[in-house]
Design an enzyme around this catalytic site. Structure first.
Site, short mmCIF file in Angstrom:
data_model
loop_
_atom_site.label_atom_id
_atom_site.label_comp_id
_atom_site.label_asym_id
_atom_site.label_seq_id
_atom_site.Cartn_x
_atom_site.Cartn_y
_atom_site.Cartn_z
NE ARG A 198 -4.12 0.45 2.72
CZ ARG A 198 -4.33 1.26 1.70
NH1 ARG A 198 -4.13 2.57 1.85
NH2 ARG A 198 -4.75 0.81 0.54
N GLY A 255 1.07 1.96 -7.64
CA GLY A 255 0.27 2.09 -8.86
C GLY A 255 0.43 3.43 -9.53
CE LYS A 256 1.66 10.51 -8.06
NZ LYS A 256 1.67 11.64 -7.14
CB THR A 310 2.00 -12.19 0.45
OG1 THR A 310 1.02 -12.62 -0.50
CG2 THR A 310 3.32 -11.90 -0.25
CG HIS A 362 -1.03 -1.81 -7.82
ND1 HIS A 362 -0.02 -2.29 -8.63
CD2 HIS A 362 -0.75 -2.31 -6.58
CE1 HIS A 362 0.82 -3.02 -7.92
NE2 HIS A 362 0.38 -3.05 -6.68
CB THR A 363 -5.51 3.31 -5.79
OG1 THR A 363 -6.10 2.27 -5.00
CG2 THR A 363 -6.54 4.40 -6.03
NE ARG A 423 7.38 -31.73 -6.90
CZ ARG A 423 8.33 -32.58 -6.56
NH1 ARG A 423 9.37 -32.77 -7.33
NH2 ARG A 423 8.24 -33.26 -5.43
N GLY A 449 1.78 3.05 -2.62
CA GLY A 449 1.47 3.98 -3.70
C GLY A 449 2.17 3.63 -5.00
CB THR A 474 -7.07 -10.82 0.35
OG1 THR A 474 -6.50 -11.85 -0.46
CG2 THR A 474 -6.08 -9.68 0.53
CG ASP A 504 -1.74 -1.26 1.35
OD1 ASP A 504 -2.39 -1.65 0.36
OD2 ASP A 504 -1.69 -1.89 2.42
#
EC number: 6.3.4.4
Length: 430
Positions: free
Chosen positions: A306, A18-19, A240, A42-43, A144, A16, A130, A14
């Protein structure tokens, strides 16, 4: 000769990215996703219009830029197709420019069911996923036994593998988690529909990337999540399921590390985290609430609030080393406008009183106390500033101190959500 640039997050996601990817794709021939799945969010804000992307590379909003999804990305066909349709409704010719590796592992309904069942069973000890099946899909890959997009185009072989997988996963769902079984025929029919829609998008992404490299094209690699969520280098187990660090590019796209020219690390001017896991500088006071409100800190994928805290130079130093960061982009500087004082975490003090560096697992964070250096804030607005000289002296001092503490130059400063609200001191493609 072309340049190959990486944009990745240096915190817990988070940041940023994407921008900044959208901003830099003005110079790129192609933008590549190489890890993660539709757990990313991605915002992008262009001329005041907001677009949220989950799987499709952020370069899709730039006319003529090819968007590639490498073999390291786990793909949920239903989520991908929904995203394509949504963008096409805005007049963006996604299918003309999007190509996907047939080696991408598939996320199917049983992965989602397993992910959600596990989180439910963990209760208060949940990881904070998520719930979109990312982890179980990567598990199948490593074991596999996973299905790939390329398998969709061979019906009999696909059906046989799917049957085996459902026997295995349904046994766990029904007998261990007491959840309903996933229906074989329904899943198979859905997958065959996906096959017809996805086949025109298939491409040997690795071969295409090297052809572009030989032709001197500029390529950008877009990371998802953040370095501190890396399966190997993050705050395990609150991580993740993929390699979010620069090493993931080679494995997730087939593009070797020696071909990379510049690695841009995106970092917020403060720190945030979604879900569970250690967060030494987390704030539970009015300042934390101020950062959350001013920064609109709600997940683009889940909508979850967040957690917010002060800037942490300790974890950033670790991220810079792991990724061989060439330069940093400091985002959301404008969120700090109006604070009288600003703290920077410069070390962690353990229970014995010794100041230590960043631990490598979650349990080792227990009992640590952040050591802060205090700096003066500023009352003037930094929103929309386009040159360093437009920033208040205290903001410039803050930027300089961050550079000194982490040992890397800040080459780009983001002063607002729109692509134009940016100060570029050194261009990655320059």
């Amino acid at each position: 000769m072309g340049k190959n640039v990486v944009v990745l997050g240096t915190q817990w996601g988070d940041e940023g990215k994407g921008k900044i990817v959208d901003l830099l794709t003005e110079h790129a021939t192609a933008v590549v996703r190489y890890q993660g799945g539709h757990n990313a969010g991605h915002t992008l804000v262009i001329d005041g219009e907001k677009t949220v992307l989950h799987l499709i590379p952020s370069g899709v909003l730039r006319e003529g830029v090819q968007c590639l999804i490498g073999n390291g990305v786990v793909v949920a066909p239903d989520a991908l197709l929904r995203e394509i349709i949504k963008l096409e409704e805005k007049g963006i010719p996604v299918r003309e420019r999007l190509r996907i590796s047939p080696s991408c592992p598939l996320i199917l309904s049983y992965h989602v069911a397993l992910d959600q069942a596990r989180e439910k069973a963990r209760g208060e000890f949940k990881i904070g996923t998520t719930g979109r099946g990312i982890g179980p899909a990567y598990e199948d890959k490593v074991a596999r036994r996973g299905l790939r997009i390329g398998d969709l185009f061979h019906r009999e072989r696909f059906a046989a593998k799917l049957g085996e997988l459902l026997d295995y996963h349904n046994f766990v769902l029904v007998n261990y988690y007491k959840e309903p079984a996933i229906d074989f025929q329904k899943t198979l029919d859905e997958c065959m529909e996906y096959a017809d829609l996805l086949k025109p998008l298939m491409l040997d992404v690795t071969a295409a990337l090297h052809e572009m490299r030989r032709d001197g094209k500029d390529i950008m690699f877009e990371g998802a999540q953040g370095s501190l969520l890396d399966i190997d280098h993050g705050t395990y187990p609150y991580v993740t399921s993929s390699n979010t660090t620069a090493g993931g590019i080679a494995t997730g796209s087939g593009f070797g590390p020696m071909y990379l020219d510049y690695i841009l690390g995106i970092t917020k001017a403060y720190t945030t985290r979604v879900g569970s896991g250690p967060f030494p500088t987390e704030l539970f006071d009015d300042v934390g609430a101020f950062l959350a409100k001013r920064g609109h800190e709600f997940g683009a994928t889940t909508g979850r609030a967040r957690r917010c805290g002060w800037f942490d130079a300790v974890i950033l130093r670790r991220a810079i080393e792991i990724n061989s960061i060439s330069g940093l982009c400091l985002t959301k500087l404008d969120v700090l406008d109006g604070l009288e004082t600003i703290n920077i975490c410069v070390g962690y003090e353990n229970e014995e009183g010794a100041v230590i560096d960043a631990p490598t697992d979650a349990d080792s964070y227990l009992g640590l106390r952040p050591v802060y250096e205090q700096m003066p804030g500023w009352s003037e607005s930094t929103l929309g500033a386009k040159t360093l000289e437009e920033l208040p002296a205290a903001a410039r001092a803050y930027i300089k101190r961050v550079e000194e503490l982490v040992g890397a130059p800040i080459d780009i400063i983001s002063t607002g959500p729109d692509r134009n609200e940016t100060i570029v001191l050194r261009h990655p493609f320059g």
